[in-house]
Design a protein around this motif. Structure first.
Motif, PDB file in Angstrom:
ATOM      1  N   THR A 209       3.896   7.319  -6.670  1.00 53.02           N
ATOM      2  CA  THR A 209       4.653   6.162  -7.152  1.00 53.02           C
ATOM      3  C   THR A 209       6.124   6.507  -7.351  1.00 53.02           C
ATOM      4  OG1 THR A 209       4.017   6.719  -9.418  1.00 53.02           O
ATOM      5  CG2 THR A 209       2.646   5.138  -8.260  1.00 53.02           C
ATOM      6  N   ASP A 440       2.111  -0.436  -7.014  1.00 57.64           N
ATOM      7  CA  ASP A 440       2.296  -1.634  -6.202  1.00 57.64           C
ATOM      8  C   ASP A 440       1.959  -2.865  -7.032  1.00 57.64           C
ATOM      9  OD1 ASP A 440       3.114  -0.538  -3.745  1.00 57.64           O
ATOM     10  OD2 ASP A 440       1.057   0.026  -3.272  1.00 57.64           O
ATOM     11  N   ARG A 455       6.563  -2.967  -3.900  1.00 59.21           N
ATOM     12  CA  ARG A 455       6.572  -1.828  -4.796  1.00 59.21           C
ATOM     13  C   ARG A 455       7.249  -2.257  -6.089  1.00 59.21           C
ATOM     14  NH1 ARG A 455       3.490   2.188  -4.504  1.00 59.21           N
ATOM     15  NH2 ARG A 455       5.027   3.612  -5.383  1.00 59.21           N
TER      16      ARG A 455
END
Length: 587
Positions: A209, A440, A455
């Motif tokens: 991430t 996400d 995102r």
């Protein structure tokens, strides 16, 4: 709210089928059969791989022999065994999978590296993964040698896929022959029940991430599980039909253009398609027109692509020169595909099913797969949740949402990976009690269809309103002058952020713009108007900058950071000036 009371959305198709947890990947695919691929084993063609560059056919028997020979040589020469790491540096090759499966046969681990890496980037991967043997494609040999020297890999532990004139390194074929001419010396791993869930097969690198690329620990069980999940999902449509009418038909031909060093390529393109009984046309170097030739030559039925390739399908003038009627299913993944592009490619391939999938390295690929009961997947959808998958929605306020509500996607599945190698902090941030916090933002509807908004870290906030770059990019690709585009956030004192587009123009338009500055301004205003005419005001562009190529990583994801830095530099230098949407409304 207790864990038991958190709203959870489950995939279609009922409980997931049997997943063996006491075998390695090659043992599962070559030494036994599963009830979901029994028909595939019975009806598949002898050819497993076709080398697109040479036309060479490689049969299943040859694959097995080469794997056994290479495994024996790995053990005899270097005593490669349990937990040892082998690095593969190069594009796809007919022996790429040979190296993967031979390493697994002796108990080792494989890490695949991007052939576009610099020596410094390859050094980082080799050192992080602790690789001790390097397999290199001839085209990548100079960089591979430099990285090997920097990491202490001895010259006699470097193997090339094919002979290089004037180079004395061993080739894969040299090792295969050597191993087959000697008695079997290695002892193959025999896993205890449950051991497949923890024995690492692959180290695939992902930024997760946030942050620098990390080595994701992927166990044998995860790859096997995801192939079973996808096949079970395919059977929700295919099960009642005879083989010749199945979408995933044993005997079909698929193009393997996605790189095997990437999770999408190695799990879906390689292992899943072989599990379905298909023949793979292996592409070493992506060239769009060569891909079209291959589709026509081999009557390819399955195309697994990323959005930039779909953009070319829709926009490239050469497409009309080729017969693509054999394509029965086009699956797009790795990044969102806009509704506009979906409809364009559906017109181009009027007899093919068109859909998207979604997954991550951390989930060992597929979370959702194309809707197989529809020729064209629901516009904007990333497909339907597959069997065994569970999704939770973490809303912005920290509460848990349900069907139809938007928030961070939190995913659980039998294919979820172990975590990041030697990075406990990053593992704790992303992997929590068997759930992957994806980073996400999206939602799931009543039909178990997944929608990715963007995102979370890439959403643009305009006066408190969220703008998804993917939405604007999809719309801009519908403009006749736009060949490719990336939208990023421009810092603004009044609005906080504003959307700004970097646009690659079609060649014919690029030439006109280069010849006449007035034409550049006309095209720029046309693009701005294209958004303003169709989107609410806070989504209007604050500017357009023309570039030659939109930067992307090898899996097709836009490198927004590169363009954000370019925008920042342009603003500081005064070369780029923003236009406030409220100012443009007065024009």
């Amino acid at each position: 709210m207790t864990t038991q009371n958190i709203p959870t959305i489950y995939g279609v198709g009922g409980p997931v089928a049997r997943i063996p947890d006491d075998v390695t990947i090659p043992q599962f695919f070559f030494d036994q059969h599963h009830e979901l691929n029994g028909e595939a084993l019975h009806l598949r063609q002898p050819t497993y791989f076709i080398d697109d560059a040479t036309g060479r056919h490689v049969t299943g028997d040859e694959v097995r022999a080469r794997v056994l020979g290479l495994a024996n040589a790995l053990h005899i020469r270097w005593n490669i065994g349990d937990g040892d790491v082998v690095c593969i540096y190069g594009p796809n090759h007919v022996d790429y999978s040979t190296v993967i499966w031979a390493t697994h046969r002796v108990g080792g681990i494989v890490t695949g590296a991007n052939p576009a890496y610099t020596a410094e980037e390859l050094v980082y991967q080799i050192q992080t993964a602790k690789a001790t043997v390097l397999f290199v494609h001839p085209d990548a040999l100079p960089v591979g040698l430099e990285a090997a020297r920097a990491t202490g890999i001895r010259d006699d532990r470097i193997v090339v896929f094919d002979a290089v004139p004037g180079d004395n390194h061993l080739t894969v074929t040299d090792l295969v022959k050597e191993g087959l001419l000697q008695p079997k010396r290695y002892v193959e791993p025999r896993l205890k029940p449950g051991e497949g869930r923890t024995k690492i097969a692959l180290l695939c690198f992902s930024s997760g991430t946030t942050g620098r690329a990390k080595a994701v620990m992927i166990p044998h069980y995860a790859v096997i599980a995801n192939c079973i999940q996808m096949k079970q999902y395919a059977n929700t449509r295919d099960a009642p039909y005879p083989n010749e009418k199945k979408l995933y038909r044993s005997g079909d031909v698929a193009i393997a253009v996605l790189p095997f060093y990437h999770i999408y390529g190695v799990v879906v393109n390689l292992h899943y398609y072989l599990f379905c009984g298909m023949t793979l046309v292996l592409v070493q170097k992506f060239n769009f027109e060569n891909m079209l030739k291959s589709v026509q030559r081999y009557k390819i039925g399955h195309m697994t692509l990323v959005p930039p390739m779909v953009v070319l399908l829709c926009k490239h003038p050469a497409v009309k020169n080729y017969d693509l009627s054999s394509v029965k299913l086009l699956t797009c993944g790795a990044a969102p595909l806009s509704a506009e592009l979906t409809h364009q490619v559906a017109k181009l391939l009027p007899h093919a099913h068109i859909g998207q999938g979604y997954g991550m390295t951390e989930t060992c690929t597929t979370v959702s797969f194309p809707q197989l009961d529809m020729r064209i997947g629901t516009p904007g959808s990333a497909g339907r949740l597959i069997p065994g998958t569970a999704v939770r929605i973490l809303k912005a306020d920290g509460s848990w949402g349900g069907v139809g509500e938007t928030g961070q996607l939190v995913v659980s599945a039998p294919s979820v990976t172990i975590g990041y190698l030697n990075n406990e902090e990053a593992t704790r941030e992303t992997f929590k009690d068997g759930w992957v916090y994806t980073g996400d933002e999206g939602y799931v509807n009543e039909k178990k269809e997944l929608f990715i908004i963007d995102r979370i870290k890439e959403l643009i906030k305009v006066r408190g309103f969220q703008v998804a770059p993917a939405e604007l990019e999809g719309h801009l690709l519908d403009h006749p002058d736009v060949a490719d585009v990336c939208v990023v956030a421009a810092p603004d004192d009044y609005s906080g952020e504003l959307p700004f587009a970097f646009v690659a123009l079609h060649e014919r338009v690029r030439a006109q713009v280069a010849a006449d500055p007035r034409e550049a301004e006309r095209v720029r205003q046309s693009i701005l108007k294209h958004v303003a005419d169709h989107k609410t005001q806070y989504k209007w562009l604050a500017g357009v900058e023309f570039i030659d190529v939109v930067p992307k990583n090898p899996s097709g994801k836009l490198l927004r950071r590169v363009l954000r830095d370019r925008l920042k530099e342009g603003l500081q230098a005064g070369r780029i000036k923003l236009v406030q949407p409220k100012e443009r409304a007065k024009l």
